[in-house]
Motif scaffolding. Structure first.
Motif, PDB file in Angstrom:
ATOM      1  N   CYS A   1      -4.580   5.199  16.470  1.00 16.80           N
ATOM      2  CA  CYS A   1      -3.084   5.137  17.018  1.00 16.80           C
ATOM      3  C   CYS A   1      -3.215   3.442  17.266  1.00 16.80           C
TER       4      CYS A   1
ATOM      5  N   ALA B   1      -0.983  -0.545  18.555  1.00 20.70           N
ATOM      6  CA  ALA B   1       0.040  -1.098  18.787  1.00 20.70           C
ATOM      7  C   ALA B   1       0.719  -1.840  17.478  1.00 20.70           C
ATOM      8  N   SER B   2       2.182  -1.444  17.514  1.00 18.00           N
ATOM      9  CA  SER B   2       2.881  -2.000  16.176  1.00 18.00           C
ATOM     10  C   SER B   2       4.439  -1.956  16.300  1.00 18.00           C
ATOM     11  N   SER B   3       4.980  -2.363  15.517  1.00 17.91           N
ATOM     12  CA  SER B   3       6.330  -2.404  15.663  1.00 17.91           C
ATOM     13  C   SER B   3       7.135  -1.648  14.429  1.00 17.91           C
TER      14      SER B   3
ATOM     15  N   ASP C   1       3.352  -5.639  17.578  1.00 11.73           N
ATOM     16  CA  ASP C   1       3.735  -4.846  18.786  1.00 11.73           C
ATOM     17  C   ASP C   1       4.992  -4.774  19.408  1.00 11.73           C
TER      18      ASP C   1
ATOM     19  N   SER D   1       6.686  -1.661  20.340  1.00 13.49           N
ATOM     20  CA  SER D   1       6.826  -0.212  20.490  1.00 13.49           C
ATOM     21  C   SER D   1       7.110   0.016  21.879  1.00 13.49           C
ATOM     22  N   LYS D   2       7.053  -0.938  22.814  1.00 16.77           N
ATOM     23  CA  LYS D   2       7.025  -0.597  24.103  1.00 16.77           C
ATOM     24  C   LYS D   2       8.815  -0.510  24.706  1.00 16.77           C
TER      25      LYS D   2
ATOM     26  N   GLN E   1       2.356   7.342  25.716  1.00 21.07           N
ATOM     27  CA  GLN E   1       2.133   5.943  25.127  1.00 21.07           C
ATOM     28  C   GLN E   1       1.288   5.950  24.002  1.00 21.07           C
ATOM     29  N   ASN E   2       0.489   6.881  23.832  1.00 18.57           N
ATOM     30  CA  ASN E   2      -0.281   6.704  22.344  1.00 18.57           C
ATOM     31  C   ASN E   2       0.510   7.315  21.622  1.00 18.57           C
TER      32      ASN E   2
ATOM     33  N   GLN F   1       2.988   4.481  20.238  1.00 21.65           N
ATOM     34  CA  GLN F   1       2.173   3.765  19.391  1.00 21.65           C
ATOM     35  C   GLN F   1       2.093   4.213  18.031  1.00 21.65           C
ATOM     36  N   GLU F   2       1.703   5.401  18.122  1.00 22.44           N
ATOM     37  CA  GLU F   2       1.270   6.142  16.637  1.00 22.44           C
ATOM     38  C   GLU F   2       2.901   6.048  15.908  1.00 22.44           C
TER      39      GLU F   2
ATOM     40  N   THR G   1       3.034   2.996  13.782  1.00 21.27           N
ATOM     41  CA  THR G   1       1.978   2.867  12.853  1.00 21.27           C
ATOM     42  C   THR G   1       2.471   1.938  11.510  1.00 21.27           C
TER      43      THR G   1
END
Length: 300
Positions: A8, A10-12, A78, A80-81, A149-150, A153-154, A157
C-alpha cells in the motif's frame, strides 16, 4: 481484500468520466515495468483509454433500475487523507488546494468527492471485514498504522479502478480492480485482472449482485484478452470462499495453503493423529492450520 504483491502506498485518485483517459505513472514499487512482457502495457495512454472504454461499457451508468454508477481511478500523488485527519501537514495541504477557487474549483470538487467515495467504501469494508482487518493489519501491511489508514492508502493505489453503485447518496456495493502481471503457472507470467475488493451492503447480499459484478469483470478480461481474474481472500471468510468456489475459482498455484490442501474443490485430507484412547488404532481427526489468506485464480 488486497493484493498480496502490491504494497500500500500514499497516492491520490481522480474521477473517471466518459471522456477522461485513465493514465498511470510507471513505478517499480507496483511492478509496472514488467508489463512489457504481457499482452498490453496499461501504463500507456492508448491502452489506458481502451481499458477505460471497456470498463464503462461493461459497468453501465444505471444498474438494477435506480442505482447510479461512479468510477474513480488512482493516480500517484498523496491526496488520500481526509480533511479532518490529525496530520497538520495534510490539513495545510488540503487548505491550500481550496485557496484558489477560480482556478481549481472544479478540480477540488472532484478531489472532495473522491475522498467521500473512499470514506463510504471504507465504511462498507469495515462493516463486512473490519474485525478481520483489525487483527491482521500489521502482518498484511507490515506497519503499526490503523488498518483504516492502510486501506485508504491502498484504495488510492495508482491505476486501481473503483466502480461503485449508489442509491441517492448511499453506497450499495463496489468493486476495485486493476490489471497486474502475475505468475499464473510456474514460470509463466501474464496480465490478469486483480480484484482488490468486492463489497456489498447487507440489503443487497444473497440477491445475485456478486455474481453479476463478477460476470462483468470476466467480460472486461475477455475484451482486453487478459489471462483471468486473481484475488486474495481471507482464509476465515467462509461465505466469500464458498461464493468464489461456486463461480469457478480455485487456488492459484502460488497460493498459501493448508498443510495438505491442493484445491478448493473435492475433499480436504484431514490430519490424522493418534488418539489418547486405550485403543491406539483409533485415529482422531485434527483440523489442519490455515494461512491468513488464500490466492484464488480463474482463467478466462
Amino acid at each position: 481484500g488486497f493484493n498480496k504483491n502490491h504494497s500500500c502506498a500514499a497516492s491520490s485518485s481522480f474521477l473517471l468520466s466518459e471522456t477522461t483517459a485513465c493514465s498511470t505513472k510507471a513505478s517499480s514499487l507496483f511492478r509496472f515495468e514488467r508489463y512489457e512482457i504481457a499482452f498490453m502495457d496499461f501504463t500507456q495512454p492508448q491502452s489506458s483509454v481502451q481499458l477505460q472504454t471497456v470498463v464503462s461499457q461493461e459497468f453501465p451508468p444505471l444498474l438494477l433500475n435506480n442505482l447510479t454508477r461512479r468510477i474513480v481511478v488512482g493516480r500517484g500523488q498523496d491526496n488520500s487523507k481526509d480533511e479532518d485527519e490529525d496530520d497538520a501537514g495534510g490539513e495545510d495541504k488540503d487548505e491550500a488546494e481550496f485557496e484558489d477557487e477560480d482556478k481549481q474549483g472544479e478540480q477540488n470538487k472532484d478531489k472532495n468527492d473522491e475522498r467521500n467515495i473512499f470514506r463510504q467504501q471504507l465504511r462498507l469494508v469495515d462493516e463486512n471485514l473490519g474485525t478481520t482487518y483489525s487483527s491482521k493489519s500489521k502482518k498484511l501491511y507490515g506497519n503499526n498504522k490503523p488498518w483504516q489508514q492502510n486501506k485508504m492508502q491502498e484504495m488510492a493505489t495508482p491505476g486501481l479502478i473503483h466502480v461503485s453503485y449508489w442509491q441517492d447518496d448511499l453506497l450499495r456495493f463496489f468493486v476495485s480492480f486493476m490489471p497486474t502481471v502475475e505468475e499464473i503457472s510456474p514460470g509463466h507470467e501474464a496480465t490478469v485482472l486483480y480484484l482488490y475488493e468486492l463489497q456489498i451492503t447487507d440489503p443487497f447480499q444473497r440477491k445475485g449482485v456478486g455474481h453479476q459484478l463478477f460476470t462483468r469483470l470476466l467480460r472486461v478480461c475477455k475484451s482486453l484478452h487478459l489471462a483471468g481474474i486473481e484475488l486474495t481472500v481471507f482464509s476465515d471468510n467462509v461465505p466469500a470462499i464458498a461464493f468464489y468456489k461456486k463461480i469457478g475459482m480455485d487456488l492459484a498455484h502460488d497460493s498459501p495453503r493448508d498443510s495438505d490442501v491442493t484445491s478448493l474443490s473435492g475433499n480436504r485430507p484431514a490430519h490424522r493423529t493418534r488418539s489418547r484412547s486405550r485403543t491406539p488404532e483409533i485415529l482422531a481427526t485434527k483440523t489442519p492450520p490455515k494461512p491468513d489468506y488464500y490466492i484464488l485464480f480463474q482463467r478466462v
